[in-house]
Write a protein that holds these residues in place. Structure first.
Motif, short mmCIF file in Angstrom:
data_model
loop_
_atom_site.label_atom_id
_atom_site.label_comp_id
_atom_site.label_asym_id
_atom_site.label_seq_id
_atom_site.Cartn_x
_atom_site.Cartn_y
_atom_site.Cartn_z
N ALA A 1 13.23 16.89 -7.19
CA ALA A 1 13.69 17.31 -5.87
C ALA A 1 15.16 16.95 -5.70
CB ALA A 1 12.86 16.63 -4.79
N SER A 2 15.81 17.70 -4.80
CA SER A 2 17.24 17.49 -4.65
C SER A 2 17.67 17.41 -3.20
CB SER A 2 17.99 18.63 -5.33
OG SER A 2 17.57 19.85 -4.75
N GLY A 3 16.72 17.51 -2.28
CA GLY A 3 17.04 17.52 -0.86
C GLY A 3 17.53 16.18 -0.37
N ILE B 1 0.84 -1.20 0.00
CA ILE B 1 0.00 0.00 0.00
C ILE B 1 0.87 1.25 0.00
CG2 ILE B 1 -1.80 1.25 1.23
CD1 ILE B 1 -2.75 -1.37 2.38
N LEU B 2 1.92 1.22 0.82
CA LEU B 2 2.84 2.36 0.84
C LEU B 2 3.50 2.52 -0.53
CD1 LEU B 2 4.53 1.98 4.34
CD2 LEU B 2 2.68 3.49 3.65
N GLU B 3 3.76 1.40 -1.15
CA GLU B 3 4.39 1.47 -2.47
C GLU B 3 3.47 2.17 -3.47
OE1 GLU B 3 5.94 -2.28 -3.45
OE2 GLU B 3 6.86 -1.61 -5.34
N SER B 4 2.19 1.84 -3.42
CA SER B 4 1.28 2.49 -4.37
C SER B 4 1.13 3.97 -4.04
CB SER B 4 -0.07 1.79 -4.41
OG SER B 4 -0.65 1.76 -3.12
N LEU B 5 1.28 4.29 -2.75
CA LEU B 5 1.23 5.69 -2.34
C LEU B 5 2.42 6.44 -2.93
CD1 LEU B 5 -0.88 7.04 -0.69
CD2 LEU B 5 0.46 6.60 1.37
N ARG B 6 3.57 5.81 -2.88
CA ARG B 6 4.77 6.42 -3.43
C ARG B 6 4.62 6.60 -4.95
NH1 ARG B 6 9.80 2.94 -4.57
NH2 ARG B 6 8.07 2.17 -5.79
N TRP C 1 1.90 6.93 -6.54
CA TRP C 1 0.94 8.02 -6.76
C TRP C 1 1.67 9.36 -6.74
CZ3 TRP C 1 -0.15 11.86 -3.14
CH2 TRP C 1 -1.18 12.72 -3.48
N THR C 2 2.53 9.54 -5.75
CA THR C 2 3.28 10.79 -5.66
C THR C 2 4.12 11.01 -6.92
OG1 THR C 2 3.43 10.60 -3.26
CG2 THR C 2 5.04 12.02 -4.33
N LYS C 3 4.78 9.96 -7.33
CA LYS C 3 5.62 10.08 -8.53
C LYS C 3 4.80 10.48 -9.74
CE LYS C 3 9.50 7.01 -7.40
NZ LYS C 3 10.13 5.71 -7.68
N SER C 4 3.64 9.88 -9.89
CA SER C 4 2.84 10.19 -11.07
C SER C 4 2.28 11.61 -10.99
CB SER C 4 1.71 9.17 -11.23
OG SER C 4 0.71 9.40 -10.25
N CYS C 5 2.01 12.07 -9.78
CA CYS C 5 1.55 13.45 -9.64
C CYS C 5 2.64 14.42 -10.07
CB CYS C 5 1.18 13.76 -8.18
SG CYS C 5 -0.37 13.04 -7.64
N GLU C 6 3.86 14.04 -9.79
CA GLU C 6 4.97 14.94 -10.06
C GLU C 6 5.50 14.78 -11.48
OE1 GLU C 6 6.90 14.69 -5.57
OE2 GLU C 6 7.59 13.38 -7.17
#
Lengths: 121, 121
Positions: A111-113, A93-98, A100-105
């Motif tokens: 990011a470089s932090g 589930i966390l993986e799909s959340l990640r 999701w973030t990637k696809s939004c971006e």
DNA sequence: GTTACTAGTAACGTGCTGGTAACTAGTTTC
DNA sequence: GAAACTAGTTACCAGCACGTTACTAGTAAC
């Protein structure tokens, strides 16, 4: 608003936030992943979380039954952390959340932090 | 630890927490769901969140591009909130998170507290 | 004898987070 | 002319979340 209030709710989504609420817990679970890992390793892995907070969060996660803590009576002390079955079931589930973030971006700025938790290849 | 620091990380999971971190945002997104909903309705729906905090979180979610805010120049004022495409794509993930909680609790004690957000049937 | 090692814990301080109450505007109802 | 309605915003304040530092124990290396 006490976290306990969240856990006592009759709404499953609210209770979910009581368990995983805050910014640290999902990151810690993700950081442990499928490994057995020692406290020091984990702390080194997540430099943005202070050791104190990490210890507190680990304790709460253990109480919630998401992680397993194994202490060895050695000197110097050694403690291994790993996910329980419930914790492991959270990983996809966390993986799909990640993802999701990637696809939004997808069209956004890279990011470089510093990396707080990055899955080991 | 500033949320901005999370957003600036090179780790996608860390950035995810920067976007959804805290206990409120996933609940608010879940509370909006597929509906168009007015501020007052939403606030009535989630009695455990104060209006001030709700307004703040909504603004942040709007800036993150997860929700759409439509204000009408009427009297009394009227504002509709709804999820953007990115927000909508989060719903199935939140659903699996809720299911995960339920399955963890399968043999546990039923909760009886107030419902912060419950999906309308 | 001093230092280092680990996995924390305790004490202490700061600043952010969130709660409460009061206030806005223009129209409608009484 | 006062009150109510909505969607906030502002000021003010309490509490807790978090960070920093110092400390523990027992052994090993120097």
């Amino acid at each position: 608003m006490k976290p306990n209030q969240l856990l006592a709710s009759s709404c499953a989504m609210t209770r979910t936030m009581g368990i995983l609420g805050g910014k640290w817990k999902p990151l810690i679970i993700w950081g442990i992943g499928q490994r057995r890992i020692r406290f020091g390793q984990l702390a080194a892995h997540m430099p943005l979380i202070s050791r104190k907070v990490l210890a507190e969060q680990l304790k709460e996660l253990e109480e919630a039954g998401l992680i397993l803590r194994e202490a060895f009576n050695e000197v110097p002390p050694r403690v291994d952390y790993s996910l329980t079955e419930n914790g492991l079931r959270l990983l996809p589930i966390l993986e799909s959340l990640r993802d999701w973030t990637k696809s939004c971006e997808a069209a956004g700025t890279p990011a470089s932090g510093p990396c707080l938790v990055e899955k080991q290849a």
